[in-house]
Motif scaffolding. Structure first.
Motif, PDB file in Angstrom:
ATOM      1  N   GLU B 114     -22.298 -35.087  -2.490  1.00 54.70           N
ATOM      2  CA  GLU B 114     -22.756 -35.455  -3.679  1.00 54.70           C
ATOM      3  C   GLU B 114     -21.156 -35.848  -4.649  1.00 54.70           C
ATOM      4  O   GLU B 114     -22.133 -36.187  -6.041  1.00 54.70           O
ATOM      5  N   LEU B 115     -20.012 -35.712  -4.424  1.00 55.86           N
ATOM      6  CA  LEU B 115     -19.443 -36.009  -5.386  1.00 55.86           C
ATOM      7  C   LEU B 115     -19.140 -37.267  -6.396  1.00 55.86           C
ATOM      8  O   LEU B 115     -19.446 -38.093  -4.973  1.00 55.86           O
ATOM      9  N   PRO B 116     -19.455 -38.178  -7.207  1.00 64.33           N
ATOM     10  CA  PRO B 116     -18.687 -39.015  -7.828  1.00 64.33           C
ATOM     11  C   PRO B 116     -17.561 -39.802  -7.262  1.00 64.33           C
ATOM     12  O   PRO B 116     -16.875 -39.108  -6.508  1.00 64.33           O
ATOM     13  N   GLU B 117     -18.114 -40.999  -6.164  1.00 60.72           N
ATOM     14  CA  GLU B 117     -16.757 -41.027  -6.080  1.00 60.72           C
ATOM     15  C   GLU B 117     -15.412 -41.307  -6.426  1.00 60.72           C
ATOM     16  O   GLU B 117     -14.506 -40.831  -4.993  1.00 60.72           O
ATOM     17  N   ALA B 118     -14.730 -42.082  -7.079  1.00 61.11           N
ATOM     18  CA  ALA B 118     -13.864 -41.381  -7.851  1.00 61.11           C
ATOM     19  C   ALA B 118     -13.166 -39.940  -7.562  1.00 61.11           C
ATOM     20  O   ALA B 118     -12.222 -39.639  -7.008  1.00 61.11           O
ATOM     21  N   GLN B 119     -14.110 -38.733  -7.725  1.00 58.65           N
ATOM     22  CA  GLN B 119     -13.764 -37.438  -7.587  1.00 58.65           C
ATOM     23  C   GLN B 119     -13.465 -37.189  -6.072  1.00 58.65           C
ATOM     24  O   GLN B 119     -12.243 -36.350  -5.603  1.00 58.65           O
ATOM     25  N   ARG B 120     -14.190 -37.642  -4.991  1.00 56.49           N
ATOM     26  CA  ARG B 120     -13.933 -37.739  -3.857  1.00 56.49           C
ATOM     27  C   ARG B 120     -13.128 -38.248  -3.171  1.00 56.49           C
ATOM     28  O   ARG B 120     -12.392 -38.303  -2.343  1.00 56.49           O
ATOM     29  N   GLY B 130      -2.641 -35.089   1.389  1.00 56.54           N
ATOM     30  CA  GLY B 130      -1.389 -34.230   0.881  1.00 56.54           C
ATOM     31  C   GLY B 130       0.104 -35.143   0.070  1.00 56.54           C
ATOM     32  O   GLY B 130       0.500 -34.869  -0.027  1.00 56.54           O
ATOM     33  N   MET B 131      -0.735 -36.589  -0.676  1.00 55.28           N
ATOM     34  CA  MET B 131       0.270 -36.823  -1.667  1.00 55.28           C
ATOM     35  C   MET B 131      -0.401 -36.434  -2.521  1.00 55.28           C
ATOM     36  O   MET B 131      -1.209 -35.427  -3.464  1.00 55.28           O
ATOM     37  N   SER B 132       0.754 -37.084  -3.846  1.00 56.98           N
ATOM     38  CA  SER B 132       1.016 -36.108  -4.949  1.00 56.98           C
ATOM     39  C   SER B 132       0.419 -37.037  -6.086  1.00 56.98           C
ATOM     40  O   SER B 132      -0.070 -37.984  -5.387  1.00 56.98           O
ATOM     41  N   TYR B 133       0.338 -36.366  -7.452  1.00 54.57           N
ATOM     42  CA  TYR B 133      -0.778 -36.828  -8.325  1.00 54.57           C
ATOM     43  C   TYR B 133       0.006 -38.902  -8.287  1.00 54.57           C
ATOM     44  O   TYR B 133      -0.671 -39.635  -8.529  1.00 54.57           O
ATOM     45  N   GLN B 134       0.813 -38.928  -8.364  1.00 58.77           N
ATOM     46  CA  GLN B 134       1.628 -40.464  -8.978  1.00 58.77           C
ATOM     47  C   GLN B 134       1.447 -41.369  -7.850  1.00 58.77           C
ATOM     48  O   GLN B 134       0.271 -42.587  -7.881  1.00 58.77           O
ATOM     49  N   GLU B 135       1.050 -40.717  -6.078  1.00 60.13           N
ATOM     50  CA  GLU B 135       0.360 -41.734  -5.837  1.00 60.13           C
ATOM     51  C   GLU B 135      -0.640 -41.611  -5.375  1.00 60.13           C
ATOM     52  O   GLU B 135      -0.751 -42.797  -5.003  1.00 60.13           O
ATOM     53  N   LEU B 142      -5.770 -45.594 -10.984  1.00 60.39           N
ATOM     54  CA  LEU B 142      -5.749 -44.480 -12.395  1.00 60.39           C
ATOM     55  C   LEU B 142      -4.974 -43.881 -12.647  1.00 60.39           C
ATOM     56  O   LEU B 142      -3.548 -44.088 -12.945  1.00 60.39           O
ATOM     57  N   THR B 143      -4.372 -43.430 -14.062  1.00 62.78           N
ATOM     58  CA  THR B 143      -3.907 -42.441 -14.251  1.00 62.78           C
ATOM     59  C   THR B 143      -3.958 -41.271 -14.325  1.00 62.78           C
ATOM     60  O   THR B 143      -4.404 -40.713 -13.780  1.00 62.78           O
ATOM     61  N   MET B 144      -2.549 -40.677 -14.688  1.00 61.67           N
ATOM     62  CA  MET B 144      -2.031 -39.651 -14.061  1.00 61.67           C
ATOM     63  C   MET B 144      -3.011 -38.523 -14.224  1.00 61.67           C
ATOM     64  O   MET B 144      -3.300 -37.540 -13.977  1.00 61.67           O
ATOM     65  N   ALA B 145      -3.653 -38.612 -15.609  1.00 64.26           N
ATOM     66  CA  ALA B 145      -4.807 -37.422 -16.103  1.00 64.26           C
ATOM     67  C   ALA B 145      -5.801 -37.570 -15.942  1.00 64.26           C
ATOM     68  O   ALA B 145      -6.622 -37.025 -15.672  1.00 64.26           O
ATOM     69  N   GLN B 146      -6.480 -39.438 -15.390  1.00 64.33           N
ATOM     70  CA  GLN B 146      -7.629 -39.004 -14.983  1.00 64.33           C
ATOM     71  C   GLN B 146      -7.536 -38.495 -13.451  1.00 64.33           C
ATOM     72  O   GLN B 146      -8.405 -38.399 -12.778  1.00 64.33           O
ATOM     73  N   VAL B 147      -6.486 -38.636 -13.054  1.00 64.62           N
ATOM     74  CA  VAL B 147      -6.200 -37.738 -11.551  1.00 64.62           C
ATOM     75  C   VAL B 147      -6.890 -36.532 -11.412  1.00 64.62           C
ATOM     76  O   VAL B 147      -7.186 -35.744 -11.106  1.00 64.62           O
ATOM     77  N   LYS B 148      -6.228 -35.928 -12.323  1.00 63.84           N
ATOM     78  CA  LYS B 148      -6.303 -34.411 -12.055  1.00 63.84           C
ATOM     79  C   LYS B 148      -7.471 -33.857 -13.239  1.00 63.84           C
ATOM     80  O   LYS B 148      -8.087 -33.145 -12.653  1.00 63.84           O
ATOM     81  N   THR B 149      -8.100 -34.793 -13.992  1.00 62.34           N
ATOM     82  CA  THR B 149      -9.271 -34.631 -14.208  1.00 62.34           C
ATOM     83  C   THR B 149      -9.999 -34.447 -13.518  1.00 62.34           C
ATOM     84  O   THR B 149     -10.842 -33.295 -12.946  1.00 62.34           O
ATOM     85  N   HIS B 152      -9.503 -31.263 -10.907  1.00 57.52           N
ATOM     86  CA  HIS B 152      -9.462 -30.499 -11.156  1.00 57.52           C
ATOM     87  C   HIS B 152     -11.872 -29.976 -11.117  1.00 57.52           C
ATOM     88  O   HIS B 152     -12.294 -29.272 -10.623  1.00 57.52           O
ATOM     89  N   ARG B 153     -12.287 -31.380 -11.602  1.00 54.29           N
ATOM     90  CA  ARG B 153     -14.158 -31.479 -11.716  1.00 54.29           C
ATOM     91  C   ARG B 153     -14.388 -31.484  -9.655  1.00 54.29           C
ATOM     92  O   ARG B 153     -15.387 -30.369  -9.690  1.00 54.29           O
ATOM     93  N   ALA B 154     -13.077 -31.853  -9.518  1.00 52.36           N
ATOM     94  CA  ALA B 154     -14.528 -32.296  -7.604  1.00 52.36           C
ATOM     95  C   ALA B 154     -14.201 -30.852  -7.005  1.00 52.36           C
ATOM     96  O   ALA B 154     -15.169 -30.035  -6.268  1.00 52.36           O
ATOM     97  N   ARG B 155     -12.826 -30.157  -7.736  1.00 50.99           N
ATOM     98  CA  ARG B 155     -12.629 -29.037  -6.888  1.00 50.99           C
ATOM     99  C   ARG B 155     -13.658 -27.492  -7.001  1.00 50.99           C
ATOM    100  O   ARG B 155     -13.875 -27.218  -7.035  1.00 50.99           O
ATOM    101  N   ASN B 156     -14.175 -27.335  -8.717  1.00 55.26           N
ATOM    102  CA  ASN B 156     -14.652 -26.749  -9.139  1.00 55.26           C
ATOM    103  C   ASN B 156     -16.715 -26.987  -8.837  1.00 55.26           C
ATOM    104  O   ASN B 156     -17.237 -26.318  -8.705  1.00 55.26           O
TER     105      ASN B 156
END
Lengths: 157, 170
Positions: B114-120, B130-135, B142-149, B152-156
Motif C-alpha cells: 500500500e505504500l507509494p513506490e518510492a517509499q516502498r 541494509g544499504m546506506s542512505y548514500q547508496e 534521489l537526494t539524501m533528504a528525499q531518501v530520509k523523508t 521516515h514516512r514509510a516506516r511510520n
C-alpha cells in the motif's frame, strides 16, 4: 539490552536516525520469543518480516546470461545465409522426390524420315486412300442413321 | 567486461535484484523474468559498464525501471502475491512457528504494497538490503533528504497500521 534502551532505539529507528548496526540489533531483539509490551509487540512483525525477507533468493530459473553469447554481425549474417541455402536445397530435392519427371521411351525418329520423292509419293497415296475409306464409311453410317429415323416417323400400321 | 568479471561483480547481485523486483511487482515469477531480462541487458551493455563507478546502483536502477515498465505494461500475475509469500514463509520454519510467521510476513507484505513506490523502494533497500542512505540515493537517483523523508514516512505508515491492527484487530 533492556526494554528502556530498546524503546529509545525504536524511537530513533522511526525517526530515521539509527545506524545500520543499530537496526540489526533491533531485528535480532524482536526475533526472540520474549514477553513484549503492547507497543513493542505491535511493531514486532515489522522486524520479523525484515529478517525473513532477507533470506529470499532468486530462483534457480534465473541463469547467467554469459551462456547466451552474442555472435559478431558477420557470423550472424553468414549463419542466416547458410540456413537459407540449406532450405532452398532441401526444398528443391524434396520437390524432385515428390514430383519426379515422367519416364518416356526414347524414340528414334530418324527411321521414319523420308529419303526419296518416290517414297514420299507412296506414303501420300496410302494416306489419301485411308482418308477416302474413312469418309465413305462415315457417309454410309450417316445414311443408315437417317433411314432409321425415317422408319420412326412412319405411321403405326 | 569479461565473463569472469561479470561472474564476480554482477552475478552475486542477483538475489538483491530479485528481492527488489519482487517488492515492486509482488509476483515471484514476474520478478524472476525481470531479473533474467535485466541480467541479459547488463551483459549486452557490458562495454558501457566499464565506465560505471557504482555498478550495484546502476543495476538496481535498471531493475527498478524494468519493474516499473512491467507494471505499466499490465503484466498478468501468474500466482497471487500471498501464495508466494506464504510458500516462502512456511518453507523456512518448523511447524510451531509456521503459522505465526506466515501471518506476520503476509501482514507486513500487504502493508508494504500500500505504500507509494518510492517509499516502498527506499524501505526495501534500507531495511532488507541494509544499504546506506548514500547508496540508496545513488540507486534510486534521489537526494539524501528525499531518501530520509521517504524512509521516515514509510516506516511510520507501517507502524501506525501495525499498531492499529494490534489494538483493534483490523
Amino acid at each position: 539490552m533492556d526494554s528502556k534502551e530498546i524503546k529509545v532505539l525504536v524511537d530513533r529507528y522511526f525517526a530515521g536516525e539509527t545506524t545500520l548496526e543499530e537496526e540489526q540489533q533491533l531485528r535480532d531483539y524482536f526475533q526472540d520469543g520474549k514477553q513484549l509490551e503492547p507497543t513493542l509487540k505491535g511493531i514486532q512483525p515489522l522486524f520479523q518480516w525484515a529478517k525473513a525477507e532477507r533470506a529470499r533468493v532468486a530462483p534457480t530459473t534465473v541463469k547467467r546470461p554469459t551462456l547466451y553469447r552474442k555472435l559478431p554481425l558477420y557470423a550472424r549474417i553468414a549463419s542466416v545465409a547458410a540456413l537459407f541455402l540449406l532450405a532452398v536445397m532441401v526444398t528443391w530435392r524434396f520437390s524432385e522426390f515428390v514430383n519426379p519427371e515422367p519416364q518416356t521411351a526414347q524414340i528414334n525418329w530418324e527411321q521414319y524420315e523420308v529419303e526419296s520423292p518416290e517414297e514420299a509419293a507412296v506414303i501420300l497415296t496410302a494416306a489419301l486412300q485411308k482418308a477416302g475409306i474413312t469418309l465413305q464409311a462415315g457417309a454410309e453410317q450417316a445414311l443408315r442413321e437417317l433411314e432409321s429415323v425415317e422408319r420412326l416417323s412412319d405411321p403405326i400400321e | 567486461m569479461t565473463s569472469n568479471d561479470f561472474q564476480q561483480q554482477i552475478w552475486p547481485l542477483r538475489d538483491r535484484l530479485f528481492r527488489f523486483a519482487f517488492r515492486l511487482l509482488s509476483d515471484e515469477a514476474e520478478a524472476a523474468d525481470t531479473v533474467q531480462e535485466t541480467l541479459i541487458k547488463i551483459w549486452d551493455k557490458r562495454e558501457d559498464l566499464e565506465r560505471v563507478q557504482n555498478k550495484e546502483a546502476w543495476c538496481l536502477r535498471l531493475i527498478r525501471n524494468a519493474s516499473i515498465d512491467r507494471i505499466r505494461g499490465g503484466y498478468r500475475k501468474r500466482k497471487t502475491a500471498l501464495d508466494a509469500v506464504q510458500e516462502f514463509a512456511t518453507s523456512r520454519q518448523g511447524p510451531g512457528k509456521e503459522v505465526q510467521l506466515k501471518d506476520t510476513v503476509q501482514q507486513v507484505h500487504r502493508l508494504m504494497k500500500e505504500l507509494p513506490e518510492a517509499q516502498r523502494a527506499v524501505m526495501q533497500l534500507r531495511d532488507i538490503e541494509g544499504m546506506s542512505y548514500q547508496e540508496i540515493a545513488d540507486a534510486l537517483e534521489l537526494t539524501m533528504a528525499q531518501v530520509k523523508t521517504n524512509l521516515h514516512r514509510a516506516r511510520n505508515r507501517v507502524r501506525q497500521a501495525l499498531l492499529k491492527t494490534e489494538q483493534y484487530g483490523l
